[in-house]
Design a protein around this motif. Structure first.
Motif, PDB file in Angstrom:
ATOM      1  N   ILE A   3     -16.363 -13.915  -3.639  1.00 34.86           N
ATOM      2  CA  ILE A   3     -16.537 -12.867  -2.417  1.00 34.86           C
ATOM      3  C   ILE A   3     -17.511 -13.699  -1.672  1.00 34.86           C
ATOM      4  CG2 ILE A   3     -17.535 -10.902  -1.593  1.00 34.86           C
ATOM      5  CD1 ILE A   3     -16.818  -9.554  -4.593  1.00 34.86           C
ATOM      6  N   THR A   6     -18.536  -9.090   2.741  1.00 33.67           N
ATOM      7  CA  THR A   6     -18.185  -7.678   2.496  1.00 33.67           C
ATOM      8  C   THR A   6     -18.761  -7.026   3.925  1.00 33.67           C
ATOM      9  OG1 THR A   6     -17.839  -5.778   0.807  1.00 33.67           O
ATOM     10  CG2 THR A   6     -19.849  -7.015   1.003  1.00 33.67           C
ATOM     11  N   THR A  52     -23.309 -14.096  -0.261  1.00 31.72           N
ATOM     12  CA  THR A  52     -22.382 -13.354   0.232  1.00 31.72           C
ATOM     13  C   THR A  52     -23.188 -12.506   1.390  1.00 31.72           C
ATOM     14  OG1 THR A  52     -21.492 -12.741  -2.166  1.00 31.72           O
ATOM     15  CG2 THR A  52     -21.166 -11.272  -0.273  1.00 31.72           C
ATOM     16  N   LEU A  54     -23.238  -9.846   4.347  1.00 29.54           N
ATOM     17  CA  LEU A  54     -22.938  -8.175   4.560  1.00 29.54           C
ATOM     18  C   LEU A  54     -22.723  -8.028   5.855  1.00 29.54           C
ATOM     19  CD1 LEU A  54     -22.654  -5.253   3.392  1.00 29.54           C
ATOM     20  CD2 LEU A  54     -25.167  -5.089   3.823  1.00 29.54           C
ATOM     21  N   ALA A  79     -22.004   1.253  -1.282  1.00 28.25           N
ATOM     22  CA  ALA A  79     -22.418  -0.250  -1.686  1.00 28.25           C
ATOM     23  C   ALA A  79     -23.502  -0.101  -2.855  1.00 28.25           C
ATOM     24  CB  ALA A  79     -22.818  -1.272  -0.597  1.00 28.25           C
TER      25      ALA A  79
END
Length: 130
Positions: A3, A6, A52, A54, A79
């Motif tokens: 990932i 996101t 990752t 956000l 989340a």
């Protein structure tokens, strides 16, 4: 495969930027203007600046309000963020005025708590199972 990005929808990107950086301690990674009012605005963990991202995405799509309102009404977090110590983070964030909808709760090997991010979402913090 991993990932890379996101996102969560937020009511106000400037407010979300302040909350996620000044209160939660994330670091702004990208801030690119999109059109007249929106931005490609991402934050990352200060502990993993290359990790990752956000995306704090504008909640302008008509389906977003219905979706998020239903989640909040049912107490479902949008989340989850990992923390080393949920109780310590609960105390720290409570001291900064963050409103929790679920105080720390032990569930087997995991402890969780849920707070309102002030931007339309419930967020869960949890310890990782050991």
């Amino acid at each position: 495969m991993k990932i890379h990005l996101t996102g969560i929808f937020v009511d106000d990107q400037a407010k979300a930027e302040r909350f996620y950086t000044e209160i939660l301690g994330f670091v702004k990674k990208h801030d690119v203007p999109l059109g007249e009012t929106d931005r490609w605005l991402t934050v990352v963990s200060s502990e993993e600046p290359g990790g990752t991202e956000l995306l704090l995405e504008p909640a302008g799509h008509p389906a977003v309000k219905t979706y998020r309102d239903a989640l909040v009404q049912d107490g479902i977090p949008l989340a989850q963020f990992a923390v080393d110590d949920v109780r310590a983070e609960y105390e720290r964030l409570s001291g900064l005025g963050v409103r929790f909808t679920q105080e720390p709760l032990e569930m087997g090997p995991v402890t969780t708590a849920v707070f309102d991010d002030t931007c339309g979402n419930l967020i869960q913090i949890a310890t990782e199972p050991k």
